[in-house]
Design a protein around this motif. Structure first.
Motif, PDB file in Angstrom:
ATOM      1  N   LEU A  63      52.483  71.522  34.773  1.00 57.49           N
ATOM      2  CA  LEU A  63      52.505  71.908  33.497  1.00 57.49           C
ATOM      3  C   LEU A  63      51.241  72.746  32.995  1.00 57.49           C
ATOM      4  O   LEU A  63      51.375  73.788  32.255  1.00 57.49           O
ATOM      5  CB  LEU A  63      52.411  70.910  32.882  1.00 57.49           C
ATOM      6  N   ILE A  64      50.192  72.468  33.313  1.00 60.72           N
ATOM      7  CA  ILE A  64      48.880  73.086  32.678  1.00 60.72           C
ATOM      8  C   ILE A  64      48.748  74.545  33.203  1.00 60.72           C
ATOM      9  O   ILE A  64      48.612  75.461  32.644  1.00 60.72           O
ATOM     10  CB  ILE A  64      47.568  72.334  33.214  1.00 60.72           C
ATOM     11  N   ASP A  65      49.227  74.720  34.550  1.00 59.26           N
ATOM     12  CA  ASP A  65      49.390  76.393  35.220  1.00 59.26           C
ATOM     13  C   ASP A  65      50.364  77.078  34.395  1.00 59.26           C
ATOM     14  O   ASP A  65      50.050  77.974  34.248  1.00 59.26           O
ATOM     15  CB  ASP A  65      49.549  75.846  36.714  1.00 59.26           C
ATOM     16  N   ASP A  66      51.549  76.428  34.278  1.00 55.05           N
ATOM     17  CA  ASP A  66      52.490  77.086  33.568  1.00 55.05           C
ATOM     18  C   ASP A  66      52.290  77.458  32.209  1.00 55.05           C
ATOM     19  O   ASP A  66      52.367  78.647  31.846  1.00 55.05           O
ATOM     20  CB  ASP A  66      53.756  76.357  33.720  1.00 55.05           C
ATOM     21  N   LEU A  67      51.636  76.500  31.560  1.00 55.04           N
ATOM     22  CA  LEU A  67      51.252  76.535  29.930  1.00 55.04           C
ATOM     23  C   LEU A  67      49.982  77.900  30.087  1.00 55.04           C
ATOM     24  O   LEU A  67      50.117  78.650  29.176  1.00 55.04           O
ATOM     25  CB  LEU A  67      50.762  75.476  29.482  1.00 55.04           C
ATOM     26  N   LEU A  82      57.553  90.183  39.510  1.00 48.73           N
ATOM     27  CA  LEU A  82      59.077  89.887  39.597  1.00 48.73           C
ATOM     28  C   LEU A  82      59.274  88.900  40.706  1.00 48.73           C
ATOM     29  O   LEU A  82      60.252  88.050  40.369  1.00 48.73           O
ATOM     30  CB  LEU A  82      59.529  91.294  40.140  1.00 48.73           C
ATOM     31  N   VAL A  83      58.494  88.582  41.561  1.00 46.16           N
ATOM     32  CA  VAL A  83      58.680  87.201  42.516  1.00 46.16           C
ATOM     33  C   VAL A  83      58.611  85.964  41.868  1.00 46.16           C
ATOM     34  O   VAL A  83      59.646  85.146  41.840  1.00 46.16           O
ATOM     35  CB  VAL A  83      57.717  87.243  43.595  1.00 46.16           C
ATOM     36  N   ARG A  84      57.838  85.918  40.561  1.00 38.13           N
ATOM     37  CA  ARG A  84      57.690  84.846  39.812  1.00 38.13           C
ATOM     38  C   ARG A  84      58.962  84.574  39.064  1.00 38.13           C
ATOM     39  O   ARG A  84      59.541  83.606  38.730  1.00 38.13           O
ATOM     40  CB  ARG A  84      56.315  84.977  38.946  1.00 38.13           C
ATOM     41  N   VAL A  85      59.673  85.504  38.610  1.00 35.09           N
ATOM     42  CA  VAL A  85      60.790  85.779  37.694  1.00 35.09           C
ATOM     43  C   VAL A  85      61.824  85.136  38.453  1.00 35.09           C
ATOM     44  O   VAL A  85      62.471  84.262  38.041  1.00 35.09           O
ATOM     45  CB  VAL A  85      61.147  87.022  37.149  1.00 35.09           C
ATOM     46  N   PHE A  86      62.336  85.479  39.819  1.00 31.76           N
ATOM     47  CA  PHE A  86      63.228  85.320  40.400  1.00 31.76           C
ATOM     48  C   PHE A  86      63.027  83.934  41.321  1.00 31.76           C
ATOM     49  O   PHE A  86      64.111  83.285  41.336  1.00 31.76           O
ATOM     50  CB  PHE A  86      63.619  86.442  41.311  1.00 31.76           C
ATOM     51  N   GLU A  87      61.982  83.667  41.637  1.00 31.10           N
ATOM     52  CA  GLU A  87      61.638  82.199  41.927  1.00 31.10           C
ATOM     53  C   GLU A  87      62.032  81.259  40.887  1.00 31.10           C
ATOM     54  O   GLU A  87      62.807  80.371  41.041  1.00 31.10           O
ATOM     55  CB  GLU A  87      60.152  81.975  42.399  1.00 31.10           C
ATOM     56  N   ARG A 146      63.374  65.663  31.996  1.00 32.92           N
ATOM     57  CA  ARG A 146      61.726  65.644  31.825  1.00 32.92           C
ATOM     58  C   ARG A 146      61.402  65.130  32.834  1.00 32.92           C
ATOM     59  O   ARG A 146      60.153  65.283  33.449  1.00 32.92           O
ATOM     60  CB  ARG A 146      61.464  64.650  30.534  1.00 32.92           C
ATOM     61  N   GLU A 147      62.330  64.165  33.948  1.00 30.69           N
ATOM     62  CA  GLU A 147      61.993  63.645  34.992  1.00 30.69           C
ATOM     63  C   GLU A 147      62.308  64.350  36.053  1.00 30.69           C
ATOM     64  O   GLU A 147      61.514  64.520  37.153  1.00 30.69           O
ATOM     65  CB  GLU A 147      62.699  62.404  35.059  1.00 30.69           C
ATOM     66  N   THR A 148      63.631  64.974  36.064  1.00 26.44           N
ATOM     67  CA  THR A 148      64.091  65.651  37.334  1.00 26.44           C
ATOM     68  C   THR A 148      64.117  67.096  37.133  1.00 26.44           C
ATOM     69  O   THR A 148      64.126  68.097  38.172  1.00 26.44           O
ATOM     70  CB  THR A 148      65.782  65.251  37.290  1.00 26.44           C
ATOM     71  N   GLY A 149      63.575  67.630  36.027  1.00 26.79           N
ATOM     72  CA  GLY A 149      63.426  68.981  35.819  1.00 26.79           C
ATOM     73  C   GLY A 149      62.081  69.485  35.904  1.00 26.79           C
ATOM     74  O   GLY A 149      61.314  68.960  36.460  1.00 26.79           O
ATOM     75  N   GLY A 150      62.049  70.940  35.537  1.00 27.72           N
ATOM     76  CA  GLY A 150      60.668  71.432  35.498  1.00 27.72           C
ATOM     77  C   GLY A 150      59.878  71.125  34.343  1.00 27.72           C
ATOM     78  O   GLY A 150      60.108  70.082  33.554  1.00 27.72           O
ATOM     79  N   THR A 151      58.808  72.089  34.085  1.00 30.22           N
ATOM     80  CA  THR A 151      58.016  71.957  33.116  1.00 30.22           C
ATOM     81  C   THR A 151      58.666  72.463  31.634  1.00 30.22           C
ATOM     82  O   THR A 151      58.077  72.278  30.635  1.00 30.22           O
ATOM     83  CB  THR A 151      56.718  72.607  33.264  1.00 30.22           C
ATOM     84  N   GLY A 152      59.715  73.100  31.827  1.00 34.55           N
ATOM     85  CA  GLY A 152      60.342  73.665  30.444  1.00 34.55           C
ATOM     86  C   GLY A 152      59.726  74.977  30.325  1.00 34.55           C
ATOM     87  O   GLY A 152      60.019  75.567  29.226  1.00 34.55           O
ATOM     88  N   LEU A 153      58.968  75.631  30.987  1.00 33.24           N
ATOM     89  CA  LEU A 153      58.314  76.712  30.546  1.00 33.24           C
ATOM     90  C   LEU A 153      58.697  77.997  31.695  1.00 33.24           C
ATOM     91  O   LEU A 153      58.569  79.145  31.463  1.00 33.24           O
ATOM     92  CB  LEU A 153      56.688  76.544  30.821  1.00 33.24           C
ATOM     93  N   GLY A 154      59.599  77.560  32.720  1.00 35.94           N
ATOM     94  CA  GLY A 154      59.925  78.643  33.667  1.00 35.94           C
ATOM     95  C   GLY A 154      60.670  79.877  33.246  1.00 35.94           C
ATOM     96  O   GLY A 154      60.217  81.039  33.370  1.00 35.94           O
TER      97      GLY A 154
END
Length: 363
Positions: free
Chosen positions: A193-197, A257-262, A321-329
């Motif tokens: 979460l911190i990395d994505d933020l 772009l790799v980050r986008v499609f990932e 919130r438990e099964t998904g990602g951080t909500g930032l992808g």
């Protein structure tokens, strides 16, 4: 709007001045003709005129009459411009009190009309600026609230389990290892979460410099799809890749772009397990390379699609919130695509959810 001389207020003032003088001379001439006739007549008016001529002089009477007539005619001709100035002044007063939705009608093509147009543009820009500032403040508050909640949840769990370990509240080493594993998993989620933020903040405020180069986007998609095979196998899914026969070259930052499609493929795996397949379609349309990432899970409602690229927004809020990602992808993906001058959107079709990315082909 540049005012031409013959449409300018200066020209109008000169014209009004000349007309006022002309009408004054004409009126004075008419009055002199009438006065001369009345002066020779044995009447009350004639007596008054003879008396005035003897006391103040005929020339003085003519000058005073001319000045009064000139003022009257000049005021009459400039009355429209004066009213328009007063209207502009009232509008400025309302703007100064905070009413930015007022619009001054453009009644003339001179400097006053130009002033009214500039004031309208100023009020519109100021209103838009205030709205943008309010939206930014609201977004910042929402971001702080979301970050606080998302950081607090795993952190609370970490502290709780560490307290159990610190107080020796475990039966055996197996239970201890279980607690340590939970702490480890929660710590990994917190770091993610911190990395994505941090990444989203850097992208949003222009802290990233793109390292662009020529990329064969079809080849990039093919390599990415192969890298996802183990994850797809774990989810009992497969990918289907559809690429054009010709090479499609774009000028972009490959890592970005790799980050986008990932992010898009991970999202498709997370929410499309029931569909068994992920389709990756890439086609060329005019000067754009269009890539569709398609999953066949439960369709997303139109109300959720409107917010799917918002920060911390998750479909199926109760369990993601438990099964998904951080909500930032998806927010990160949108920022990266827009940095490249492209666009991204999501829509549903039949039983599929489609994420469409448009990027410009190198000319």
């Amino acid at each position: 709007m540049k005012t031409k001389f013959f449409s300018s207020i200066r020209w109008k003032m000169i014209l009004m001045f000349l007309l006022s003088i002309g009408l004054t001379i004409f009126t004075v001439f008419i009055l002199l003709m009438i006065a001369e006739h009345s002066y020779n007549a044995a009447s009350f008016i004639g007596g008054v005129l003879r008396l005035l001529s003897k006391t103040v002089g005929a020339v003085f009477i003519i000058i005073v009459t001319g000045i009064m007539l000139f003022i009257f005619y000049f005021f009459l001709f400039t009355r429209g411009s004066i009213k328009y100035i007063e209207e502009i002044s009232r509008a400025l007063g309302e703007i100064s009190e905070g009413n930015l939705h007022i619009t001054i009608p453009i009644r003339t093509r001179d400097e006053l009309g130009e002033l009214a147009e500039n004031i309208n543009e100023m009020a519109e820009k100021l209103d838009r600026s205030i709205q943008d500032e309010r939206n930014a403040e609201r977004t910042k508050n929402e971001l702080i609230t979301s970050v606080s909640h998302d950081l607090r949840t795993p952190l609370t769990s970490i502290i709780g389990y560490l307290e159990l370990i610190s107080d020796d509240k475990y039966d055996d080493e197996i239970r201890l290892r279980h607690y340590v594993d939970i702490v480890y998993q929660k710590s990994k989620r917190l770091k993610s979460l911190i990395d994505d933020l941090f990444e989203l903040t850097t992208l949003s405020y222009g802290g990233v410099k793109l390292k662009c180069q020529d990329i064969n986007i079809g080849q990039l998609l093919e390599q990415l799809a192969e890298e996802f095979v183990p994850i797809l196998n774990d989810a009992h899914m497969e990918y289907r890749l559809h690429l054009p026969d010709e090479k499609v070259i774009i000028y972009a930052d490959p890592d970005m772009l790799v980050r986008v499609f990932e992010n898009l493929i991970s999202n498709a795996v997370r929410y499309g397990r029931e569909g068994k397949y992920i389709d990756i379609h890439m086609k060329k349309r005019e000067n754009k390379a269009i890539t569709d990432i398609i999953n066949y899970g439960d369709p997303i409602s139109p109300s959720e699609l409107q917010h799917i690229f918002d920060r911390f927004y998750r479909v199926e809020q109760s369990r993601s919130r438990e099964t998904g990602g951080t909500g930032l992808g998806l927010a990160i993906a949108k920022n990266i695509v827009e940095l490249h001058g492209g666009s991204i959107r999501a829509y549903t079709k039949m039983n599929s959810t489609i994420f469409e990315v448009e990027l410009f082909i190198k000319s």
